[in-house]
Design a protein around this motif. Structure first.
Motif, PDB file in Angstrom:
ATOM      1  N   GLY A  63       1.151  -0.914   0.348  1.00  0.00           N
ATOM      2  CA  GLY A  63      -0.070   0.327  -0.729  1.00  0.00           C
ATOM      3  C   GLY A  63       1.068   1.594   0.070  1.00  0.00           C
ATOM      4  N   SER A  64       1.697   1.212   0.939  1.00  0.00           N
ATOM      5  CA  SER A  64       2.724   2.350   0.807  1.00  0.00           C
ATOM      6  C   SER A  64       3.643   2.398  -0.489  1.00  0.00           C
ATOM      7  CB  SER A  64       3.953   1.823   1.669  1.00  0.00           C
ATOM      8  OG  SER A  64       3.580   2.211   3.206  1.00  0.00           O
ATOM      9  N   ILE A  65       4.235   1.508  -1.246  1.00  0.00           N
ATOM     10  CA  ILE A  65       4.510   1.606  -2.702  1.00  0.00           C
ATOM     11  C   ILE A  65       3.355   2.042  -3.595  1.00  0.00           C
ATOM     12  CG2 ILE A  65       5.464   0.439  -4.497  1.00  0.00           C
ATOM     13  CD1 ILE A  65       6.899  -1.704  -2.449  1.00  0.00           C
ATOM     14  N   THR A  66       2.123   1.284  -3.357  1.00  0.00           N
ATOM     15  CA  THR A  66       1.048   2.018  -4.397  1.00  0.00           C
ATOM     16  C   THR A  66       1.244   4.085  -4.020  1.00  0.00           C
ATOM     17  OG1 THR A  66       0.297  -0.116  -4.292  1.00  0.00           O
ATOM     18  CG2 THR A  66      -1.399   2.058  -4.725  1.00  0.00           C
ATOM     19  N   ASN A  67       0.472   4.296  -3.071  1.00  0.00           N
ATOM     20  CA  ASN A  67       0.917   6.061  -2.370  1.00  0.00           C
ATOM     21  C   ASN A  67       1.949   6.508  -2.865  1.00  0.00           C
ATOM     22  OD1 ASN A  67      -1.707   5.070  -1.394  1.00  0.00           O
ATOM     23  ND2 ASN A  67      -0.599   4.724   0.520  1.00  0.00           N
ATOM     24  N   VAL A  68       2.952   6.128  -3.564  1.00  0.00           N
ATOM     25  CA  VAL A  68       4.340   6.675  -3.806  1.00  0.00           C
ATOM     26  C   VAL A  68       3.888   6.393  -5.782  1.00  0.00           C
ATOM     27  CG1 VAL A  68       6.392   6.434  -4.928  1.00  0.00           C
ATOM     28  CG2 VAL A  68       5.670   6.001  -2.295  1.00  0.00           C
ATOM     29  N   VAL A  69       3.755   5.456  -5.850  1.00  0.00           N
ATOM     30  CA  VAL A  69       2.768   5.391  -7.709  1.00  0.00           C
ATOM     31  C   VAL A  69       2.177   6.532  -7.645  1.00  0.00           C
ATOM     32  CG1 VAL A  69       2.497   4.193  -9.320  1.00  0.00           C
ATOM     33  CG2 VAL A  69       4.105   3.929  -7.619  1.00  0.00           C
ATOM     34  N   ILE A  70       0.833   6.835  -6.887  1.00  0.00           N
ATOM     35  CA  ILE A  70      -0.261   7.371  -7.127  1.00  0.00           C
ATOM     36  C   ILE A  70       0.307   9.074  -6.858  1.00  0.00           C
ATOM     37  CG2 ILE A  70      -2.375   8.427  -6.053  1.00  0.00           C
ATOM     38  CD1 ILE A  70      -3.435   5.289  -5.745  1.00  0.00           C
ATOM     39  N   THR A  71       0.737   9.254  -5.741  1.00  0.00           N
ATOM     40  CA  THR A  71       1.930  10.637  -5.374  1.00  0.00           C
ATOM     41  C   THR A  71       2.291  11.106  -6.758  1.00  0.00           C
ATOM     42  OG1 THR A  71       0.671   9.764  -3.181  1.00  0.00           O
ATOM     43  CG2 THR A  71       2.728  12.105  -3.652  1.00  0.00           C
ATOM     44  N   THR A  72       3.085  10.218  -7.272  1.00  0.00           N
ATOM     45  CA  THR A  72       4.275  10.409  -7.811  1.00  0.00           C
ATOM     46  C   THR A  72       3.713  11.207  -9.427  1.00  0.00           C
ATOM     47  OG1 THR A  72       5.200   9.541  -7.252  1.00  0.00           O
ATOM     48  CG2 THR A  72       6.425  10.139  -9.401  1.00  0.00           C
ATOM     49  N   ARG A  73       2.456  10.343  -9.942  1.00  0.00           N
ATOM     50  CA  ARG A  73       1.900  10.573 -11.071  1.00  0.00           C
ATOM     51  C   ARG A  73       0.166  10.176 -10.763  1.00  0.00           C
ATOM     52  NH1 ARG A  73       0.086   8.538 -15.655  1.00  0.00           N
ATOM     53  NH2 ARG A  73       0.478   8.924 -17.881  1.00  0.00           N
TER      54      ARG A  73
END
Length: 94
Positions: free
Chosen positions: A52-62
């Motif tokens: 979930g944390s990695i997913t949030n990084v992706v969503i925040t970045t793009r």
């Protein structure tokens, strides 16, 4: 959850125990069992947190819906690598 990630990443699933995780968290093992049915349930929750944390990084970045570009992909890859570098225990858990 932080304690579970730390213990699972350092000891592996097989060698980690609920007692080890509780000790790392500074709580009684019964407190862990109150929230999780056992080690597999706790491991799954820890893994979900990391993913979930990695997913949030992706969503925040793009976060936009536009078609991807090489630059957008590079930004996502760079952001995920940075997160992995900053979270070595979570990286080890994966």
């Amino acid at each position: 959850m932080d304690a579970a990630i730390k213990v699972f990443s350092s000891q592996g699933f097989s060698d980690a125990s609920i007692h080890d995780i509780a000790k790392e968290a500074g709580v009684a093992p019964t407190a862990v069992y109150y929230h999780f049915s056992g080690k597999p349930d706790l491991f799954e929750a820890a893994l979900r947190r990391v993913l979930g944390s990695i997913t949030n990084v992706v969503i925040t970045t793009r976060s936009d819906e536009d078609p991807g570009s090489p630059e957008a992909l590079a930004a996502v890859i760079s952001a995920v690598w940075k997160w992995l570098d900053e979270n070595p225990e979570s990286c080890e858990l994966l």
